[in-house]
Scaffold this active site. Structure first.
Site, PDB file in Angstrom:
ATOM      1  N   SER A 147      53.618  43.444  47.140  1.00 58.05           N
ATOM      2  CA  SER A 147      53.541  42.202  47.915  1.00 58.05           C
ATOM      3  C   SER A 147      54.904  41.933  48.517  1.00 58.05           C
ATOM      4  O   SER A 147      55.936  42.254  47.917  1.00 58.05           O
ATOM      5  CB  SER A 147      53.134  41.034  47.018  1.00 58.05           C
ATOM      6  OG  SER A 147      53.252  39.801  47.709  1.00 58.05           O
ATOM      7  N   TYR A 190      54.684  36.244  39.328  1.00 57.12           N
ATOM      8  CA  TYR A 190      54.020  37.171  40.242  1.00 57.12           C
ATOM      9  C   TYR A 190      55.030  37.991  41.031  1.00 57.12           C
ATOM     10  O   TYR A 190      54.906  39.223  41.133  1.00 57.12           O
ATOM     11  CB  TYR A 190      53.133  36.380  41.203  1.00 57.12           C
ATOM     12  CG  TYR A 190      52.434  37.207  42.247  1.00 57.12           C
ATOM     13  CD1 TYR A 190      51.287  37.928  41.934  1.00 57.12           C
ATOM     14  CD2 TYR A 190      52.917  37.283  43.558  1.00 57.12           C
ATOM     15  CE1 TYR A 190      50.635  38.696  42.894  1.00 57.12           C
ATOM     16  CE2 TYR A 190      52.279  38.037  44.519  1.00 57.12           C
ATOM     17  CZ  TYR A 190      51.136  38.750  44.187  1.00 57.12           C
ATOM     18  OH  TYR A 190      50.503  39.505  45.138  1.00 57.12           O
TER      19      TYR A 190
END
Length: 291
Positions: free
Chosen positions: A143, A157
């Site tokens: 990501s 995350y």
């Protein structure tokens, strides 16, 4: 690898979102696809939807469990004798919090899936892929949040995805220096807002890693969109099928980095490098959304 027709592909987290789009794109190119997903119901639904599009099957797989991933690899190689494309795509996310407000179970769950899920995929599949002598490619989903620059309030995350990028860089280098027929890519989902299951991953949180604090409301993608509209912001949603096709093209071209509209990320990385040179915080606080 220029032609996916007849190739064997494994996609974890393939029953929804980006994984589902990747499965569809692979089937359209004639690949034989095995979906690994933790949700039996979601697997049943997607297999029904994909009926008639090509050779596809599903195996309930918890990527955080090495035995579960090993069982997936054993089944794939028993059935096909090879795996040409491995998409370590399964991922989850925790609510946005200050690090000191997070709990150990947040880290165990998210890193168990996002980081160790990739590691388990590599450990179970790559030795078999190398031994087969066939051309192959490993694609790990990272990501921009962490892989490029972390959003401070997404520390759990973002740190997991930074790890995925680092792991994949190392893997890509090792596969070349060890003279294997495999290559590896970091896939950065990009192009706009992504309407995927990452917004609702708490549904899959195991009981033994339950929330150890008052639950934090995580907005659905619909709520996020409504809030943006109320603030006068127009969101650009990325079509997942287009993203999947772009990703497969990146694999064909053996790109180590697979990312749509990379110019913004490149500019961010250059700014971070400049801040490093000045011994400053690499994160641009002016660009950080306020909690």
């Amino acid at each position: 690898m220029q032609d996916f027709n007849g190739k064997v592909a494994v996609v974890t987290g393939g029953a929804s979102g980006i994984g589902k789009a990747l499965v569809g794109a692979l089937l359209d190119e004639g690949a034989k696809v095995v979906i690994g997903d933790v949700e039996q119901k979601a697997l049943d639904v997607v297999l029904s939807e994909l009926n008639g599009r090509g050779e596809v099957s599903g195996v309930v797989t918890d990527v955080s469990n090495p035995d579960s991933v090993e069982a997936l690899a054993e089944q794939v190689f028993k059935q096909y004798g090879e795996c040409n494309l491995l998409f370590n795509n399964a991922g989850v996310a925790a609510p946005s919090l200050n690090i000191w407000e997070t709990k150990p179970n947040d880290w165990k769950w998210v890193h168990g899936v996002n980081v160790m899920g990739v590691v388990h995929g590599i450990q179970s599949f790559v030795p078999r892929m190398i031994a087969s002598g066939k051309e192959g490619h490993v694609i790990n989903t990272s990501s921009g949040d962490g892989g490029i620059s972390p959003l401070p309030y997404q520390s759990v995350y973002a740190s997991s995805k930074a790890a995925v990028s680092c792991i994949t860089e190392c893997l890509a280098a090792q596969l070349v220096t060890e003279n294997t027929n495999l290559r590896a890519s970091i896939f950065y989902p990009s192009g706009g807002v992504l309407a995927t299951g990452i917004w609702t991953t708490e549904r899959n949180r195991p009981k033994d890693l339950a929330v150890e604090r008052e639950p934090v409301h995580v907005p659905s993608v619909e709520e996020f969109k409504e809030a943006a509209n109320a603030a006068g912001m127009e969101l650009n949603f990325q079509d997942l099928d287009e993203l999947a096709r772009f990703t497969l093209q990146g694999v064909k071209e053996q790109r180590v980095i697979i990312m749509l509209n990379s110019e913004e990320s490149v500019a961010t990385l250059r700014d971070r490098a400049d801040r490093y040179e000045r011994f400053e915080l690499p994160i641009d606080l002016a660009a950080v959304p306020q909690m």
